[in-house]
Design a protein around this motif. Structure first.
Motif, mmCIF file in Angstrom:
data_model
loop_
_atom_site.group_PDB
_atom_site.id
_atom_site.type_symbol
_atom_site.label_atom_id
_atom_site.label_comp_id
_atom_site.label_asym_id
_atom_site.label_seq_id
_atom_site.Cartn_x
_atom_site.Cartn_y
_atom_site.Cartn_z
ATOM 1 N N PRO A 151 0.800 -1.232 0.000
ATOM 2 C CA PRO A 151 0.000 0.000 0.000
ATOM 3 C C PRO A 151 0.834 1.283 0.000
ATOM 4 O O PRO A 151 0.338 2.335 -0.398
ATOM 5 C CB PRO A 151 -0.827 -0.105 1.287
ATOM 6 C CG PRO A 151 -0.816 -1.542 1.655
ATOM 7 C CD PRO A 151 0.452 -2.119 1.110
ATOM 8 N N ALA A 152 2.094 1.207 0.402
ATOM 9 C CA ALA A 152 2.963 2.389 0.398
ATOM 10 C C ALA A 152 3.526 2.685 -0.986
ATOM 11 O O ALA A 152 4.185 3.702 -1.179
ATOM 12 C CB ALA A 152 4.113 2.206 1.389
ATOM 13 N N VAL A 153 3.266 1.799 -1.964
ATOM 14 C CA VAL A 153 3.831 1.914 -3.305
ATOM 15 C C VAL A 153 2.726 2.166 -4.321
ATOM 16 O O VAL A 153 1.686 1.508 -4.291
ATOM 17 C CB VAL A 153 4.596 0.625 -3.688
ATOM 18 C CG1 VAL A 153 5.134 0.710 -5.114
ATOM 19 C CG2 VAL A 153 5.720 0.345 -2.706
ATOM 20 N N ILE A 154 2.979 3.109 -5.216
ATOM 21 C CA ILE A 154 2.083 3.337 -6.353
ATOM 22 C C ILE A 154 2.908 3.181 -7.618
ATOM 23 O O ILE A 154 3.982 3.769 -7.750
ATOM 24 C CB ILE A 154 1.440 4.730 -6.309
ATOM 25 C CG1 ILE A 154 0.605 4.887 -5.041
ATOM 26 C CG2 ILE A 154 0.578 4.957 -7.545
ATOM 27 C CD1 ILE A 154 0.059 6.281 -4.833
ATOM 28 N N LEU A 155 2.405 2.370 -8.542
ATOM 29 C CA LEU A 155 3.068 2.119 -9.812
ATOM 30 C C LEU A 155 2.316 2.827 -10.935
ATOM 31 O O LEU A 155 1.079 2.830 -10.953
ATOM 32 C CB LEU A 155 3.110 0.619 -10.108
ATOM 33 C CG LEU A 155 3.730 0.229 -11.443
ATOM 34 C CD1 LEU A 155 5.247 0.308 -11.372
ATOM 35 C CD2 LEU A 155 3.291 -1.167 -11.859
ATOM 36 N N GLY A 208 7.275 3.086 -13.621
ATOM 37 C CA GLY A 208 7.959 3.732 -12.508
ATOM 38 C C GLY A 208 7.053 3.711 -11.297
ATOM 39 O O GLY A 208 5.828 3.719 -11.429
ATOM 40 N N ALA A 209 7.653 3.679 -10.120
ATOM 41 C CA ALA A 209 6.873 3.617 -8.887
ATOM 42 C C ALA A 209 7.417 4.612 -7.876
ATOM 43 O O ALA A 209 8.575 5.020 -7.937
ATOM 44 C CB ALA A 209 6.895 2.206 -8.312
ATOM 45 N N LEU A 210 6.552 4.980 -6.965
ATOM 46 C CA LEU A 210 6.900 5.872 -5.866
ATOM 47 C C LEU A 210 6.457 5.199 -4.574
ATOM 48 O O LEU A 210 5.300 4.796 -4.438
ATOM 49 C CB LEU A 210 6.192 7.218 -6.042
ATOM 50 C CG LEU A 210 6.484 8.301 -5.019
ATOM 51 C CD1 LEU A 210 7.961 8.689 -5.039
ATOM 52 C CD2 LEU A 210 5.619 9.530 -5.313
ATOM 53 N N GLU A 212 4.552 13.908 -8.694
ATOM 54 C CA GLU A 212 3.721 13.190 -7.724
ATOM 55 C C GLU A 212 4.268 13.354 -6.308
ATOM 56 O O GLU A 212 3.511 13.548 -5.360
ATOM 57 C CB GLU A 212 3.640 11.704 -8.083
ATOM 58 C CG GLU A 212 2.671 11.397 -9.178
ATOM 59 C CD GLU A 212 1.220 11.575 -8.761
ATOM 60 O OE1 GLU A 212 0.874 11.349 -7.580
ATOM 61 O OE2 GLU A 212 0.420 11.935 -9.634
ATOM 62 N N ALA A 213 5.584 13.263 -6.168
ATOM 63 C CA ALA A 213 6.196 13.427 -4.841
ATOM 64 C C ALA A 213 5.907 14.819 -4.291
ATOM 65 O O ALA A 213 5.555 14.977 -3.113
ATOM 66 C CB ALA A 213 7.701 13.175 -4.925
ATOM 67 N N ARG A 214 6.037 15.826 -5.124
ATOM 68 C CA ARG A 214 5.732 17.197 -4.693
ATOM 69 C C ARG A 214 4.261 17.334 -4.324
ATOM 70 O O ARG A 214 3.925 17.942 -3.300
ATOM 71 C CB ARG A 214 6.091 18.186 -5.796
ATOM 72 C CG ARG A 214 7.557 18.428 -5.917
ATOM 73 C CD ARG A 214 7.844 19.527 -6.935
ATOM 74 N NE ARG A 214 9.244 19.880 -6.886
ATOM 75 C CZ ARG A 214 9.997 20.072 -7.943
ATOM 76 N NH1 ARG A 214 9.491 19.970 -9.156
ATOM 77 N NH2 ARG A 214 11.266 20.393 -7.800
ATOM 78 N N ALA A 215 3.377 16.767 -5.141
ATOM 79 C CA ALA A 215 1.942 16.857 -4.880
ATOM 80 C C ALA A 215 1.564 16.161 -3.574
ATOM 81 O O ALA A 215 0.622 16.564 -2.896
ATOM 82 C CB ALA A 215 1.160 16.243 -6.041
#
Length: 151
Positions: free
Chosen positions: A44-48, A61-63, A98-101
């Motif tokens: 759940p901590a990962v979004i692809l 890519g994933a965050l 996405e990281a900034r958002a």
């Protein structure tokens, strides 16, 4: 190119993840492979996200959220038939946005030190990432290189 949040149901995406893992093991010492497998990508901590050029998979890519202010880039991979066409930079720009958002103050990554990883290191450095100490649960090794980008 269009980038979509992925559900890991598309066989092309699953095949690219499998290629990513095979290449990681072929180019890294076994104890230095930190690429996420399918179960890791379902955390759940990962979004692809997947990147598409028309109906052809161009990359993934994933965050991963490490904590409320820190994300990690994971599973960056361009499809072999789309190399050197800007896919990696497009996905990297998306992940940074996405990281900034999400309100992260920084985003970090781990990659390899050998020539197989030189294109990735160059991409990250051109995007403003700087070398850093190991972060999260990583322990320093002679093989790994760590980068971070602060916002």
């Amino acid at each position: 190119m269009r980038i979509v949040r992925d559900t890991l149901d598309n066989p092309d995406v699953v095949a690219l993840i499998a290629l990513h893992l095979r290449e990681a093991y072929a180019n890294s010492p076994p104890d230095s492979v930190f690429a996420l497998d399918m179960s890791g990508l379902r955390d759940p901590a990962v979004i692809l996200w997947s990147c598409w050029d028309d109906d052809v998979l161009a990359g993934i890519g994933a965050l991963k959220q490490l904590d409320p202010g820190h994300g990690e880039l994971k599973s960056m991979r361009t499809s072999p038939h789309r190399l050197r066409r800007g896919v990696g930079r497009t996905m990297l720009d998306h992940l940074i946005a996405e990281a900034r958002a999400r309100g992260y103050g920084r985003v970090s990554l781990e990659t390899g030190s050998t020539s197989a990883y030189a294109p990735a290191r160059s991409l990250y450095e051109r995007a403003g990432f700087v070398a850093c100490e190991p972060f999260g649960t990583y322990e320093d090794t002679a093989f790994s290189r760590y980068y971070t980008l602060k916002f």
